[in-house]
Design a protein around this motif. Structure first.
Motif, PDB file in Angstrom:
ATOM      1  N   LEU A 196      18.850   3.748 -20.445  1.00  0.00           N
ATOM      2  CA  LEU A 196      20.570   2.900 -20.732  1.00  0.00           C
ATOM      3  C   LEU A 196      20.307   2.020 -22.781  1.00  0.00           C
ATOM      4  O   LEU A 196      20.870   1.914 -23.297  1.00  0.00           O
ATOM      5  CB  LEU A 196      20.751   1.993 -20.271  1.00  0.00           C
ATOM      6  CG  LEU A 196      21.569   3.327 -18.509  1.00  0.00           C
ATOM      7  CD1 LEU A 196      22.178   1.884 -17.879  1.00  0.00           C
ATOM      8  CD2 LEU A 196      22.831   4.303 -19.496  1.00  0.00           C
ATOM      9  N   GLY A 197      19.076   1.619 -22.622  1.00  0.00           N
ATOM     10  CA  GLY A 197      18.758   1.199 -23.653  1.00  0.00           C
ATOM     11  C   GLY A 197      18.725  -0.735 -23.520  1.00  0.00           C
ATOM     12  O   GLY A 197      18.834  -1.277 -22.594  1.00  0.00           O
ATOM     13  N   GLU A 198      19.482  -1.077 -25.061  1.00  0.00           N
ATOM     14  CA  GLU A 198      19.686  -2.121 -25.335  1.00  0.00           C
ATOM     15  C   GLU A 198      21.344  -2.509 -24.461  1.00  0.00           C
ATOM     16  O   GLU A 198      21.843  -1.752 -24.221  1.00  0.00           O
ATOM     17  CB  GLU A 198      19.798  -2.832 -26.115  1.00  0.00           C
ATOM     18  CG  GLU A 198      18.175  -2.541 -27.106  1.00  0.00           C
ATOM     19  CD  GLU A 198      18.436  -2.828 -28.638  1.00  0.00           C
ATOM     20  OE1 GLU A 198      19.563  -3.637 -29.112  1.00  0.00           O
ATOM     21  OE2 GLU A 198      17.177  -3.569 -28.826  1.00  0.00           O
ATOM     22  N   GLY A 199      20.912  -4.363 -24.196  1.00  0.00           N
ATOM     23  CA  GLY A 199      22.476  -4.453 -23.691  1.00  0.00           C
ATOM     24  C   GLY A 199      23.089  -4.542 -22.084  1.00  0.00           C
ATOM     25  O   GLY A 199      24.181  -3.926 -21.114  1.00  0.00           O
ATOM     26  N   VAL A 200      21.372  -3.795 -21.620  1.00  0.00           N
ATOM     27  CA  VAL A 200      21.748  -2.973 -20.015  1.00  0.00           C
ATOM     28  C   VAL A 200      20.901  -4.938 -19.400  1.00  0.00           C
ATOM     29  O   VAL A 200      19.735  -5.179 -19.764  1.00  0.00           O
ATOM     30  CB  VAL A 200      20.728  -2.779 -19.394  1.00  0.00           C
ATOM     31  CG1 VAL A 200      20.733  -1.769 -18.014  1.00  0.00           C
ATOM     32  CG2 VAL A 200      21.211  -0.783 -20.134  1.00  0.00           C
ATOM     33  N   ARG A 201      21.764  -5.232 -18.372  1.00  0.00           N
ATOM     34  CA  ARG A 201      21.083  -6.090 -17.453  1.00  0.00           C
ATOM     35  C   ARG A 201      20.868  -5.614 -15.706  1.00  0.00           C
ATOM     36  O   ARG A 201      21.712  -4.907 -15.325  1.00  0.00           O
ATOM     37  CB  ARG A 201      22.242  -7.167 -17.566  1.00  0.00           C
ATOM     38  CG  ARG A 201      22.278  -8.323 -18.364  1.00  0.00           C
ATOM     39  CD  ARG A 201      23.401  -9.553 -18.323  1.00  0.00           C
ATOM     40  NE  ARG A 201      24.657  -9.042 -18.442  1.00  0.00           N
ATOM     41  CZ  ARG A 201      25.869  -8.975 -18.068  1.00  0.00           C
ATOM     42  NH1 ARG A 201      25.508 -10.492 -17.517  1.00  0.00           N
ATOM     43  NH2 ARG A 201      27.201  -8.852 -18.128  1.00  0.00           N
ATOM     44  N   THR A 202      19.457  -5.341 -15.136  1.00  0.00           N
ATOM     45  CA  THR A 202      19.567  -5.313 -14.103  1.00  0.00           C
ATOM     46  C   THR A 202      19.337  -6.272 -13.227  1.00  0.00           C
ATOM     47  O   THR A 202      18.278  -6.959 -13.440  1.00  0.00           O
ATOM     48  CB  THR A 202      18.463  -4.222 -14.841  1.00  0.00           C
ATOM     49  OG1 THR A 202      18.748  -3.776 -15.405  1.00  0.00           O
ATOM     50  CG2 THR A 202      18.285  -2.836 -12.782  1.00  0.00           C
ATOM     51  N   ALA A 203      19.352  -6.202 -11.845  1.00  0.00           N
ATOM     52  CA  ALA A 203      18.692  -7.498 -10.803  1.00  0.00           C
ATOM     53  C   ALA A 203      18.458  -6.648  -9.914  1.00  0.00           C
ATOM     54  O   ALA A 203      19.142  -5.879  -9.331  1.00  0.00           O
ATOM     55  CB  ALA A 203      19.916  -8.345  -9.973  1.00  0.00           C
ATOM     56  N   TYR A 204      16.845  -6.401  -8.660  1.00  0.00           N
ATOM     57  CA  TYR A 204      16.706  -5.750  -8.455  1.00  0.00           C
ATOM     58  C   TYR A 204      16.246  -7.128  -7.041  1.00  0.00           C
ATOM     59  O   TYR A 204      16.549  -8.047  -6.423  1.00  0.00           O
ATOM     60  CB  TYR A 204      15.482  -5.651  -7.966  1.00  0.00           C
ATOM     61  CG  TYR A 204      15.348  -4.653  -9.503  1.00  0.00           C
ATOM     62  CD1 TYR A 204      16.008  -3.350  -9.470  1.00  0.00           C
ATOM     63  CD2 TYR A 204      14.626  -5.210 -10.953  1.00  0.00           C
ATOM     64  CE1 TYR A 204      15.330  -2.426 -10.548  1.00  0.00           C
ATOM     65  CE2 TYR A 204      14.319  -4.537 -11.719  1.00  0.00           C
ATOM     66  CZ  TYR A 204      15.097  -2.670 -11.482  1.00  0.00           C
ATOM     67  OH  TYR A 204      15.269  -2.097 -12.944  1.00  0.00           O
ATOM     68  N   PHE A 205      17.074  -6.203  -5.254  1.00  0.00           N
ATOM     69  CA  PHE A 205      16.907  -7.174  -4.295  1.00  0.00           C
ATOM     70  C   PHE A 205      16.520  -6.612  -3.424  1.00  0.00           C
ATOM     71  O   PHE A 205      16.514  -5.846  -2.635  1.00  0.00           O
ATOM     72  CB  PHE A 205      18.539  -7.082  -3.548  1.00  0.00           C
ATOM     73  CG  PHE A 205      19.362  -7.548  -5.069  1.00  0.00           C
ATOM     74  CD1 PHE A 205      19.880  -9.242  -5.270  1.00  0.00           C
ATOM     75  CD2 PHE A 205      20.396  -7.157  -6.006  1.00  0.00           C
ATOM     76  CE1 PHE A 205      20.280  -9.635  -6.037  1.00  0.00           C
ATOM     77  CE2 PHE A 205      21.428  -7.385  -6.755  1.00  0.00           C
ATOM     78  CZ  PHE A 205      21.024  -9.496  -6.931  1.00  0.00           C
ATOM     79  N   LYS A 206      14.964  -6.267  -2.957  1.00  0.00           N
ATOM     80  CA  LYS A 206      13.731  -5.690  -2.373  1.00  0.00           C
ATOM     81  C   LYS A 206      14.669  -6.129  -1.296  1.00  0.00           C
ATOM     82  O   LYS A 206      14.170  -4.767  -0.212  1.00  0.00           O
ATOM     83  CB  LYS A 206      12.480  -6.262  -2.908  1.00  0.00           C
ATOM     84  CG  LYS A 206      11.948  -5.470  -4.345  1.00  0.00           C
ATOM     85  CD  LYS A 206      11.368  -5.951  -5.400  1.00  0.00           C
ATOM     86  CE  LYS A 206      10.856  -5.487  -6.594  1.00  0.00           C
ATOM     87  NZ  LYS A 206       9.102  -5.210  -7.162  1.00  0.00           N
ATOM     88  N   ASN A 207      14.617  -7.023  -0.607  1.00  0.00           N
ATOM     89  CA  ASN A 207      14.403  -7.649   0.763  1.00  0.00           C
ATOM     90  C   ASN A 207      15.853  -6.619   1.353  1.00  0.00           C
ATOM     91  O   ASN A 207      15.694  -5.859   2.510  1.00  0.00           O
ATOM     92  CB  ASN A 207      15.023  -8.634   1.069  1.00  0.00           C
ATOM     93  CG  ASN A 207      13.544  -9.613   0.331  1.00  0.00           C
ATOM     94  OD1 ASN A 207      12.789  -9.155   0.403  1.00  0.00           O
ATOM     95  ND2 ASN A 207      14.501 -10.974   0.848  1.00  0.00           N
ATOM     96  N   PHE A 208      16.752  -5.946   0.295  1.00  0.00           N
ATOM     97  CA  PHE A 208      17.893  -5.566   1.002  1.00  0.00           C
ATOM     98  C   PHE A 208      17.848  -4.511   0.084  1.00  0.00           C
ATOM     99  O   PHE A 208      19.139  -3.151   0.793  1.00  0.00           O
ATOM    100  CB  PHE A 208      19.423  -6.299   0.293  1.00  0.00           C
ATOM    101  CG  PHE A 208      19.432  -7.492   1.507  1.00  0.00           C
ATOM    102  CD1 PHE A 208      20.063  -7.606   2.411  1.00  0.00           C
ATOM    103  CD2 PHE A 208      18.817  -8.475  -0.240  1.00  0.00           C
ATOM    104  CE1 PHE A 208      20.595  -9.142   2.862  1.00  0.00           C
ATOM    105  CE2 PHE A 208      18.949  -9.832   0.359  1.00  0.00           C
ATOM    106  CZ  PHE A 208      20.409 -10.181   1.758  1.00  0.00           C
ATOM    107  N   GLY A 209      16.484  -3.718  -0.402  1.00  0.00           N
ATOM    108  CA  GLY A 209      17.059  -2.172  -1.096  1.00  0.00           C
ATOM    109  C   GLY A 209      17.812  -1.340  -1.777  1.00  0.00           C
ATOM    110  O   GLY A 209      18.009  -0.770  -2.017  1.00  0.00           O
ATOM    111  N   THR A 210      18.237  -3.041  -2.446  1.00  0.00           N
ATOM    112  CA  THR A 210      19.211  -2.607  -3.505  1.00  0.00           C
ATOM    113  C   THR A 210      19.323  -3.452  -5.121  1.00  0.00           C
ATOM    114  O   THR A 210      18.485  -3.580  -5.430  1.00  0.00           O
ATOM    115  CB  THR A 210      20.675  -3.379  -3.080  1.00  0.00           C
ATOM    116  OG1 THR A 210      20.213  -4.367  -3.418  1.00  0.00           O
ATOM    117  CG2 THR A 210      21.362  -2.275  -1.797  1.00  0.00           C
ATOM    118  N   ALA A 211      19.698  -2.024  -5.911  1.00  0.00           N
ATOM    119  CA  ALA A 211      19.868  -3.002  -7.281  1.00  0.00           C
ATOM    120  C   ALA A 211      21.418  -2.896  -7.857  1.00  0.00           C
ATOM    121  O   ALA A 211      22.259  -2.014  -7.894  1.00  0.00           O
ATOM    122  CB  ALA A 211      18.170  -1.872  -7.596  1.00  0.00           C
TER     123      ALA A 211
END
Length: 475
Positions: A67-82
């Motif tokens: 998606l390039g710039e302007g994207v914010r991503t968070a990962y929650f590995k304990n729950f297997g979600t993003a």
């Protein structure tokens, strides 16, 4: 209508990007949950829940990189979600999974699963509908449990036996009620019975998670529906016993009082069209909360609840602390409105003096307009003539308030004398005596006995101090 709505979804750029990536990686991907439901309820949503038959986090990471710039991503590995935030969209990614539960916890043991496993773990049938983003079945709606029909019936039903659903995750009992209130749906007989049977299981849920659901109910268009369902199923007695204690009518010598539980819910419903302020709605819930311990029967007069507004205001902090509501300015706001909620109504029953209006303006401060909204909502008589008379009287009070504010410049008013003045002027150490002199000065100013000017107020205090044998310091 259905096909047009789905076609519109498939034309959304971010949805197109997800579908294209799924084809490129040869991975099955589906939109699921509230977004799909809201399409058919004709409600706007910018939140996409996406199920990936594979690793949801890895898929989200690849999408985010593309998606390039302007994207914010968070990962929650304990729950297997993003979570991916892109423009004004929020995308939640999860791999298809199955869940199993420990009896003493709502936190599931999660394993990779099939689409069928993912469907069975969903909370309600209306949230268990999927839109395929896969090339061969693009736009196809998968509705394994009849969610579409249940929406037509305005029915909350669980995909599996509701007893299993609520025993595994008791928070879903509150979610069922929140959805019913939010959409104006009813609970199925099986869901209603299961919540009643398993209501005690709510005790394993944290207060923070519970209050999040309760606040969601309060923000519905007609929150009384949720509170009535919680009371009928036994949940409210566990979560908010003070509110349940308002229920019931006692009759003595042929005289009864209103059912203060249903009155409170009517006030809450009344206030909703006029405010989206959660804390003003909480003030409606709390305004009569202390009526049970203050209830008295007076011969020749009937039922009274003297002092319930002051006691109720003192209860706010205790209740907010237990429910994990904020103990900050929001709490103080509710305390103030509960304490003052009778004042404007009392002014409608007597000749409205400038002094009484002045006190109301000063005591309510920035909350005055909201206090008047609460007072209007508090008029719940079935006698339309009486309601119109009280509302007209409140209009008169509001006009008087505006007039006094304009003449006296009372917004953000403070008395010219404070505690420092008093301690510097008098031989005094007892905080109660300091408070007594401050309150006396404040009352004298508000009653118009002295102007809010330093020298006249100090002269007034000198006389009062002499009467109380409080000595002046030597200048």
């Amino acid at each position: 209508m259905q096909s047009l709505a789905i076609e519109d979804v498939l034309r959304i750029p971010i949805v197109r990007k997800v579908a294209d990536l799924a084809e490129k990686l040869n991975i099955e991907v589906y939109i699921v949950g509230g977004f799909v439901r809201d399409i058919f309820l004709e409600r706007e949503s910018k939140d996409l829940d996406i199920v990936v038959l594979g690793k949801g986090i890895e898929f989200a990471q690849t999408l985010s990189n593309n998606l390039g710039e302007g994207v914010r991503t968070a990962y929650f590995k304990n729950f297997g979600t993003a979570q991916v935030k892109y423009e004004d969209w929020i995308l939640e990614f999860v791999g298809a999974r199955k869940e199993s539960y420990n009896r003493d916890s709502r936190n599931p043991v999660v394993e990779d699963g099939t689409l069928d496993d993912d469907q069975k773990r969903r909370d309600f049938t209306i949230n268990a509908m999927y839109i395929s983003l896969n090339k061969d079945t693009l736009g196809e709606v998968i509705d394994p449990f009849g969610g579409m029909e249940h929406m037509k019936q305005k029915l909350i039903q669980t995909p599996l036996d509701p007893k299993v659903t609520f025993d595994d995750d008791p928070l879903r009992m509150l979610r069922a009620i929140r959805f019913a209130a939010r959409f104006g749906f009813r609970l199925s007989d099986e869901v209603m019975q299961a919540i009643t049977d398993y209501s005690d299981r709510i005790k394993i849920i944290s207060a923070e998670r519970i209050i999040e659901e309760i606040n969601g109910m309060i923000m519905a268009d007609k929150p009384s529906l949720a509170f009535k369902l919680m009371e009928m199923t036994g949940l409210l007695k566990i979560i908010f016993p003070e509110l349940v204690r308002l229920k019931g009518v006692e009759v003595r010598n042929g005289q009864g009082h209103k059912d203060n539980f249903y009155h409170t819910l009517q006030v809450l419903d009344n206030i909703c069209p006029n405010t989206d302020n959660l804390w003003l709605r909480w003030s409606a819930i709390m305004h009569d909360i202390a009526k049970p311990p203050t209830k008295r029967f007076e011969e020749g007069h009937g039922w009274t609840f003297h002092g319930h507004e002051d006691l109720g205001s003192r209860w706010v902090k205790k209740i907010f602390r237990r429910l994990r509501l904020p103990l900050d300015e929001k709490m103080k706001y509710v305390e103030t409105l509960v304490r003052l909620h009778l004042r404007p109504i009392a002014l409608t029953k007597e000749t409205v003096t400038d002094s009484a209006v002045r006190r109301l303006i000063v005591d309510a401060g920035d909350y005055l307009d909201d206090l008047l909204i609460l007072c209007r909502a508090d008029i719940t008589s079935k006698n339309e003539v009486k309601v119109k008379r009280f509302l007209a009287n409140l209009d008169t009070v509001a006009d008087k308030v505006a007039d006094v504010i304009e003449r006296d410049n009372l917004r953000n008013w403070q008395p010219v004398v404070n505690g420092t003045h008093i301690m510097e002027r008098y031989q005094i150490k007892n905080p109660r005596e300091i408070g007594m002199l401050k309150d006396a000065a404040r009352s004298a100013i508000l009653d118009g006995e002295v102007p809010n000017v330093l020298d006249p107020v100090l002269l007034f205090l000198d006389k009062l101090a002499a009467d109380k044998n409080i000595k002046r310091k030597i200048d």
